[in-house]
Design an enzyme around this catalytic site. Structure first.
Site, PDB file in Angstrom:
ATOM      1  N   GLU A 212       0.878  -1.164   0.000  1.00  0.00           N
ATOM      2  CA  GLU A 212       0.000   0.000   0.000  1.00  0.00           C
ATOM      3  C   GLU A 212       0.919   1.219   0.000  1.00  0.00           C
ATOM      4  O   GLU A 212       1.817   1.307   0.844  1.00  0.00           O
ATOM      5  CB  GLU A 212      -0.887  -0.001   1.266  1.00  0.00           C
ATOM      6  CG  GLU A 212      -1.871   1.143   1.187  1.00  0.00           C
ATOM      7  CD  GLU A 212      -2.787   1.288   2.390  1.00  0.00           C
ATOM      8  OE1 GLU A 212      -2.764   0.422   3.281  1.00  0.00           O
ATOM      9  OE2 GLU A 212      -3.511   2.297   2.411  1.00  0.00           O
TER      10      GLU A 212
ATOM     11  N   ARG B  54       6.211 -12.918   9.355  1.00  0.00           N
ATOM     12  CA  ARG B  54       6.653 -11.539   9.248  1.00  0.00           C
ATOM     13  C   ARG B  54       8.027 -11.387   9.867  1.00  0.00           C
ATOM     14  O   ARG B  54       8.352 -12.074  10.830  1.00  0.00           O
ATOM     15  CB  ARG B  54       5.707 -10.706  10.122  1.00  0.00           C
ATOM     16  CG  ARG B  54       4.921  -9.679   9.469  1.00  0.00           C
ATOM     17  CD  ARG B  54       4.094  -8.937  10.501  1.00  0.00           C
ATOM     18  NE  ARG B  54       4.155  -7.540  10.171  1.00  0.00           N
ATOM     19  CZ  ARG B  54       3.474  -7.003   9.171  1.00  0.00           C
ATOM     20  NH1 ARG B  54       2.660  -7.733   8.439  1.00  0.00           N
ATOM     21  NH2 ARG B  54       3.593  -5.718   8.908  1.00  0.00           N
TER      22      ARG B  54
ATOM     23  N   LYS C 260       4.344   1.006   9.766  1.00  0.00           N
ATOM     24  CA  LYS C 260       4.438   2.233   8.979  1.00  0.00           C
ATOM     25  C   LYS C 260       3.851   3.417   9.751  1.00  0.00           C
ATOM     26  O   LYS C 260       4.326   4.537   9.628  1.00  0.00           O
ATOM     27  CB  LYS C 260       3.722   2.061   7.641  1.00  0.00           C
ATOM     28  CG  LYS C 260       4.544   1.213   6.670  1.00  0.00           C
ATOM     29  CD  LYS C 260       4.005   1.266   5.266  1.00  0.00           C
ATOM     30  CE  LYS C 260       3.023   0.156   5.027  1.00  0.00           C
ATOM     31  NZ  LYS C 260       2.610   0.029   3.624  1.00  0.00           N
TER      32      LYS C 260
HETATM   33  P1  ATP Z   1       0.570  -1.755   7.310  1.00  0.00           P
HETATM   34  O1  ATP Z   1       1.365  -1.875   8.574  1.00  0.00           O
HETATM   35  O2  ATP Z   1       0.337  -0.352   6.847  1.00  0.00           O
HETATM   36  O3  ATP Z   1      -0.578  -2.716   7.129  1.00  0.00           O
HETATM   37  P2  ATP Z   1       2.280  -3.486   5.876  1.00  0.00           P
HETATM   38  O4  ATP Z   1       3.598  -3.390   6.579  1.00  0.00           O
HETATM   39  O5  ATP Z   1       1.451  -4.703   5.954  1.00  0.00           O
HETATM   40  O6  ATP Z   1       1.497  -2.198   6.201  1.00  0.00           O
HETATM   41  P3  ATP Z   1       1.939  -3.436   3.019  1.00  0.00           P
HETATM   42  O7  ATP Z   1       2.245  -2.304   2.135  1.00  0.00           O
HETATM   43  O8  ATP Z   1       0.535  -3.874   3.144  1.00  0.00           O
HETATM   44  O9  ATP Z   1       2.579  -3.094   4.398  1.00  0.00           O
HETATM   45  O10 ATP Z   1       2.871  -4.682   2.702  1.00  0.00           O
HETATM   46  C1  ATP Z   1       3.145  -5.180   1.435  1.00  0.00           C
HETATM   47  C2  ATP Z   1       3.594  -6.607   1.538  1.00  0.00           C
HETATM   48  O11 ATP Z   1       4.719  -6.711   2.389  1.00  0.00           O
HETATM   49  C3  ATP Z   1       2.526  -7.493   2.141  1.00  0.00           C
HETATM   50  O12 ATP Z   1       2.429  -8.670   1.362  1.00  0.00           O
HETATM   51  C4  ATP Z   1       3.006  -7.812   3.519  1.00  0.00           C
HETATM   52  O13 ATP Z   1       2.601  -9.077   3.912  1.00  0.00           O
HETATM   53  C5  ATP Z   1       4.531  -7.700   3.357  1.00  0.00           C
HETATM   54  N1  ATP Z   1       5.145  -7.281   4.616  1.00  0.00           N
HETATM   55  C6  ATP Z   1       4.880  -6.170   5.320  1.00  0.00           C
HETATM   56  N2  ATP Z   1       5.578  -6.128   6.463  1.00  0.00           N
HETATM   57  C7  ATP Z   1       6.337  -7.255   6.487  1.00  0.00           C
HETATM   58  C8  ATP Z   1       7.277  -7.804   7.409  1.00  0.00           C
HETATM   59  N3  ATP Z   1       7.588  -7.181   8.546  1.00  0.00           N
HETATM   60  N4  ATP Z   1       7.852  -8.982   7.103  1.00  0.00           N
HETATM   61  C9  ATP Z   1       7.555  -9.615   5.956  1.00  0.00           C
HETATM   62  N5  ATP Z   1       6.684  -9.157   5.051  1.00  0.00           N
HETATM   63  C10 ATP Z   1       6.073  -7.989   5.295  1.00  0.00           C
END
Ligand code: ATP
Ligand code: MG
Length: 556
Positions: A36, A263, A273
């Site tokens: 996003e 994660r 974020k």
């Molecule tokens: P928010 O905290 O705003 O929901 P997010 O960190 O999930 O954001 P996105 O932009 O939705 O961010 O993430 C894009 C992709 O990155 C998604 O597929 C998510 O699963 C992956 N992602 C985000 N954070 C992590 C993390 N800490 N480790 C591994 N993958 C991640």
């Protein structure tokens, strides 16, 4: 032993290989990375990027970059641009760039179909009321009084949600599924809400009703033909809902299959974020690319390389269990990567003058030193040397204990790196008792490389000739937070910030660094790895400490 150990597959690679063997999707492999655009990418995203792009690369598939831009209140082109820059820097190429907002019309049409099928309705309750009626995982929710509204009325109101006639928050479109479902996401999830306060970064004010992430995400995968929709574990519970939405309109057997991995969490930092944005907005860091941030651009500015990040991601692997990774592992990866790459140079943080009393006045010679003993092709350079040089203040002690092997009057011999063996004879102090000059004699038969230099000496110190050095600003970074897991703290996270996370100093460094460009890496002997900062200019050299030499990981 074999030189190359065959690496075992991660569990997603195993699934992909099995799918390929079974000829699923006619052997087609398609993934996507779906950020996003509401913030900069962090090291956790890198883990997802290496997975999504890595699978496509390894199995001759394609990976698209899709911006899941369904919430105009938080999204911005600044983030769209930075995300692309960071993925490129990590070394990956997408096949296409897509936006969930490109599917707004398709999604709208599907919503209309669901309304017509009696599977969606307009709810006029507030978000709080709806939340209150959700129930708990063990008790069913309460049905909305608007749940059985006539289809015609739903269609009419849904149109109004998109024309500006309905105020933000006054109505939502909900799927009519099952208020008693054991999966909370099936309890009439919200599909659409009204947002008129912020124009969308791509569609402007064309739409007022916006799809929720949960309605848009799975469908977007379907529209694009994604075969393996890979994400993190928190989406396990959303998967049945994504599948349900797709089942409502799909007319073929093809389905995107979602697989979830753990994660990445790293100690002493935050990766939400929302919290990172707060750090930036409150000026607690110098921007998204502050070298203390876990963002890709912050790590890059700090001196991290794509190779080091790849090595780190490889070491942590992919599993189905969430956990916390020690930041010292990330530090280990950059140290290992820079070891054969960075020239080793002398830097003096707290200089004191050293005079070699028996060295001829006015004489100057050049000492040959290795640029990097860990790299055969790095070559050598010449360092000027004369009667007056600078050494680190801490390498001298007037009244030293027996086990102090460096300079002390009448003490043992000490080697000046790549130069001569010297012996301390005394020092000079100012009125306050500060040491202003250290005096030594040298043995002219011990020049580095000569037979005489082979003499055993307990300690080697760094030095800089007064004509062979320049000043540089050095930024010494430490962990942003004082505690291992700031994210789990219930109180105000400001309490946990490490007030000593940045220390700015001026150091003397070799003239060899004159003209160094942002991104150039050096090892300051005995200190650590440093990288030229983007603010560095021809007049003012600025370096960031990437990582110290002390390896806490290997010692474990
Ligand atoms: P928010 O905290 O705003 O929901 P997010 O960190 O999930 O954001 P996105 O932009 O939705 O961010 O993430 C894009 C992709 O990155 C998604 O597929 C998510 O699963 C992956 N992602 C985000 N954070 C992590 C993390 N800490 N480790 C591994 N993958 C991640
Ligand atoms: Mg998310």
């Amino acid at each position: 032993m074999e030189n190359e150990v065959k690496k075992s597959l991660n569990f997603i690679e195993e699934i992909v290989e099995k799918d390929l063997q079974e000829g699923k999707n006619d052997g087609r492999i398609q993934t996507r990375f779906p950020p996003e655009p509401n913030g900069y990418l962090h090291i956790g995203h890198a883990k997802a990027i290496f997975m999504d792009f890595g699978i496509a690369k390894k199995y001759n598939g394609i990976c698209n970059l899709r911006f899941d831009d369904t919430n105009p209140t938080k999204e911005d082109v600044e983030y769209v641009d930075s995300i692309q820059e960071d993925i490129n820097w990590l070394g990956f190429k997408w096949a296409n760039v897509y936006y969930a907002s490109d599917y707004f019309q398709q999604l709208w049409d599907l919503a209309i179909k669901l309304i017509k099928d009696g599977k969606a309705y307009i709810d006029e309750q507030s978000a709080e009321e709806i939340a209150k009626q959700k129930g708990t995982p063990t008790t069913p929710g309460i049905e909305s009084p608007y749940r059985n509204r006539p289809i015609e009325e739903n269609l009419e109101l849904f149109q109004k949600m998109n024309t500006g006639e309905i105020a933000d928050g006054a109505m939502v479109l909900r799927a009519k599924i099952d208020m008693a479902s054991p999966n909370m996401h099936f309890r009439d999830p919200i599909m659409y809400r009204v947002i008129t306060t912020h124009p969308h970064h791509r569609t402007g004010t064309e739409w007022k009703a916006y799809p929720m992430y949960d309605f848009a995400h799975g469908q977007s995968d379907y529209f694009e033909g994604v075969t393996h929709s890979i994400c993190t574990l928190e989406f396990v519970v959303h998967r049945p809902l994504y599948d349900w939405f797709i089942d409502q309109f799909a007319d073929t057997d093809y389905r995107p299959h979602q697989y979830e991995f753990n994660r990445l969490n790293i100690s002493y930092t935050v990766m939400s974020k929302r919290k990172m944005l707060q750090l930036v907005q409150e000026g607690l860091v110098a921007g998204w690319d502050d070298p203390r941030m876990p963002t890709i651009c912050g790590l890059r500015r700090r001196g991290y390389t794509p190779e080091a990040i790849a090595d780190f991601i490889d070491r942590i692997g992919y599993t189905k269990v969430d956990g916390m990774i020690d930041v010292s592992l990330l530090e280990h990866s950059i140290r290992e990567d820079l070891k054969p790459k960075a020239h080793r140079v002398s830097a003096i943080f707290d200089p004191v003058k050293l005079v070699i009393t028996n060295y001829p006045d006015g004489q100057k010679e050049y000492m040959t030193t290795d640029n990097n003993p860990d790299c055969e092709t790095a070559g050598t350079r010449e360092m000027p040397f004369s009667k007056e040089i600078f050494i680190e203040r801490g390498d001298f002690m007037e009244d030293a204990p027996k086990d102090f092997y460096r300079l002390t009057p009448g003490g043992r011999e000490v080697r000046l790196k790549s130069a001569y063996i010297i012996q301390c004879t005394g020092c000079e102090k100012d009125a306050e008792g500060n040491i202003t000059t250290v005096y030594c004699t040298y043995d002219p038969d011990t020049k580095s490389g000569s037979e005489g230099s082979k003499r055993k000496v307990k300690s080697t110190i760094n030095w800089l000739d007064k004509d062979g050095c320049i000043e540089a600003e050095v930024r010494l970074y430490d962990r942003l937070f004082k505690v291992e897991d700031p994210a789990s703290y219930d109180g105000d996270f400001h309490d946990l910030l490490n007030e000593n996370s940045l220390e700015v100093k001026t150091a003397l460094v070799e003239k060899h660094l004159d003209g160094a460009k942002p991104g150039d890496h050096f090892q300051f002997l005995k200190v650590g790895y440093f990288t030229v900062d983007k603010d560095s200019t021809a007049d003012k050299l600025i370096l960031n400490r990437t990582v110290s030499l002390k390896d806490n990981w290997s010692k474990k």
